[in-house]
Design a protein around this motif. Sequence first.
Motif, short mmCIF file in Angstrom:
data_model
loop_
_atom_site.label_atom_id
_atom_site.label_comp_id
_atom_site.label_asym_id
_atom_site.label_seq_id
_atom_site.Cartn_x
_atom_site.Cartn_y
_atom_site.Cartn_z
N TRP A 49 37.25 21.57 35.65
CA TRP A 49 36.69 23.30 36.17
C TRP A 49 37.35 24.59 35.69
O TRP A 49 38.34 24.69 35.97
CB TRP A 49 36.63 22.70 38.18
N LEU A 50 36.11 25.30 36.06
CA LEU A 50 35.83 26.65 36.32
C LEU A 50 36.11 27.22 37.45
O LEU A 50 34.69 26.97 38.21
CB LEU A 50 35.18 27.68 34.87
N LEU A 51 36.88 27.82 38.14
CA LEU A 51 36.58 28.39 39.65
C LEU A 51 36.78 29.09 39.45
O LEU A 51 37.12 30.74 39.04
CB LEU A 51 37.90 27.71 40.05
N ILE A 52 35.50 30.40 40.06
CA ILE A 52 35.81 31.67 40.00
C ILE A 52 36.09 32.84 41.52
O ILE A 52 34.86 32.45 41.91
CB ILE A 52 34.22 32.27 39.78
N GLY A 53 37.45 33.52 41.69
CA GLY A 53 37.64 34.27 41.95
C GLY A 53 36.69 35.47 43.22
O GLY A 53 37.00 36.08 43.33
N SER A 54 35.26 35.29 43.40
CA SER A 54 34.17 36.22 44.04
C SER A 54 34.61 37.06 44.73
O SER A 54 34.18 37.97 45.42
CB SER A 54 32.96 35.84 42.59
N ASN A 55 34.96 35.32 45.83
CA ASN A 55 34.82 36.37 47.56
C ASN A 55 33.47 36.89 48.62
O ASN A 55 33.62 38.03 48.24
CB ASN A 55 36.30 37.17 47.36
N PHE A 56 33.08 36.89 47.35
CA PHE A 56 31.10 37.19 47.32
C PHE A 56 30.63 38.85 47.42
O PHE A 56 30.47 38.85 47.61
CB PHE A 56 30.91 36.54 49.07
N GLY A 57 31.93 38.87 46.43
CA GLY A 57 32.08 40.57 46.37
C GLY A 57 32.56 40.92 46.96
O GLY A 57 32.22 42.54 47.01
N ARG A 58 33.45 40.95 48.00
CA ARG A 58 34.32 41.87 49.11
C ARG A 58 35.56 42.31 48.34
O ARG A 58 35.69 42.12 47.09
CB ARG A 58 34.48 40.78 50.31
N PRO A 59 35.64 42.66 48.53
CA PRO A 59 37.32 43.57 48.61
C PRO A 59 38.77 42.83 47.97
O PRO A 59 38.88 42.70 47.09
CB PRO A 59 37.45 44.92 49.61
N GLY A 60 38.68 41.90 48.88
CA GLY A 60 40.39 41.00 48.44
C GLY A 60 39.74 39.88 47.70
O GLY A 60 39.04 39.38 47.83
N HIS A 61 40.79 38.82 47.31
CA HIS A 61 40.83 38.16 46.46
C HIS A 61 41.33 37.64 47.80
O HIS A 61 41.12 37.32 48.49
CB HIS A 61 42.13 37.84 45.57
N PRO A 62 40.32 36.20 47.64
CA PRO A 62 40.03 35.04 48.71
C PRO A 62 42.07 34.57 48.84
O PRO A 62 42.16 34.31 47.80
CB PRO A 62 38.91 34.06 48.24
N ALA A 63 41.27 33.71 49.69
CA ALA A 63 43.21 33.04 49.46
C ALA A 63 43.44 32.04 49.12
O ALA A 63 44.09 32.55 48.48
CB ALA A 63 43.32 32.86 51.16
N TRP A 64 42.21 31.31 48.70
CA TRP A 64 42.45 30.33 47.85
C TRP A 64 42.76 30.40 46.68
O TRP A 64 44.25 30.11 45.89
CB TRP A 64 41.62 29.15 47.65
N THR A 65 43.06 31.46 46.06
CA THR A 65 43.50 32.43 44.88
C THR A 65 44.88 32.56 44.66
O THR A 65 45.38 32.61 43.68
CB THR A 65 43.41 33.49 44.50
N ILE B 92 38.18 40.09 39.07
CA ILE B 92 38.27 38.72 40.11
C ILE B 92 38.76 38.08 39.16
O ILE B 92 38.94 37.51 37.60
CB ILE B 92 36.23 38.62 39.55
N ARG B 93 39.58 36.83 39.92
CA ARG B 93 40.15 35.96 39.49
C ARG B 93 39.65 34.72 38.63
O ARG B 93 38.57 34.26 39.47
CB ARG B 93 41.47 35.23 40.39
N LEU B 94 39.70 33.86 37.45
CA LEU B 94 39.04 32.91 37.27
C LEU B 94 40.57 31.66 36.98
O LEU B 94 41.37 32.43 36.49
CB LEU B 94 38.41 32.91 36.38
N PHE B 95 39.80 30.73 37.24
CA PHE B 95 40.72 29.59 37.34
C PHE B 95 40.59 27.87 36.19
O PHE B 95 38.93 28.03 36.10
CB PHE B 95 41.13 28.81 38.35
N ARG B 96 41.38 27.64 35.49
CA ARG B 96 40.65 26.58 34.76
C ARG B 96 41.63 25.47 35.72
O ARG B 96 42.78 25.80 35.39
CB ARG B 96 41.37 27.39 33.76
N LEU B 97 40.65 24.86 36.17
CA LEU B 97 40.78 23.49 36.78
C LEU B 97 41.09 22.55 35.57
O LEU B 97 40.60 21.98 34.77
CB LEU B 97 40.99 23.15 38.01
#
Length: 156
Positions: A77-93, A148-153
């Motif tokens: 899976w590819l996960l996108i740490g967009s945080n809905f376009g809010r300033p900070g990186h989402p905590a899960w990243t 925006i951080r992108l993760f490969r799972l």
Amino acid sequence: MPPGERLLQKISATRTFARIAPHFIPALDRAVHRLTGGKVLLSAQMLPGVILTATGARSGQPRRTPLACVPQEDGGWLLIGSNFGRPGHPAWTGNLLKNPEAEVSWRGRDIPVRARLLTGEERARAWRAALAFWPPYAAYQARVEREIRLFRLERR
């Protein structure tokens, strides 16, 4: 593209959606997921989704987060740490950066995974794929200065 999907993309790209959605979509997803024994994610009616269980970077405790994902042909899976376009990186990243061994609930199955932050050309390819999959990600990136951080799972 069906008219409803176009409207949904337009709405999800707005700043209002970015302000409101993080407060109710994850909570609703977690509740429905729990009540259906892991078989249903409401947000997956719009986009494919997983429930990510990662170890908290500071707490060391399991953290469950419903996330949209881009399923990959090889079963990852590819996960996108967009945080809905809010300033900070989402905590899960941050959790995945510190503790890349995690688990996803996918279609009612719990699957052990290893997360990898994408960089360089690999990230650029994945970003193009993410934009083709869900164009509002471009609006999210345009609103923030961070990349925006992108993760490969990958399955373990």
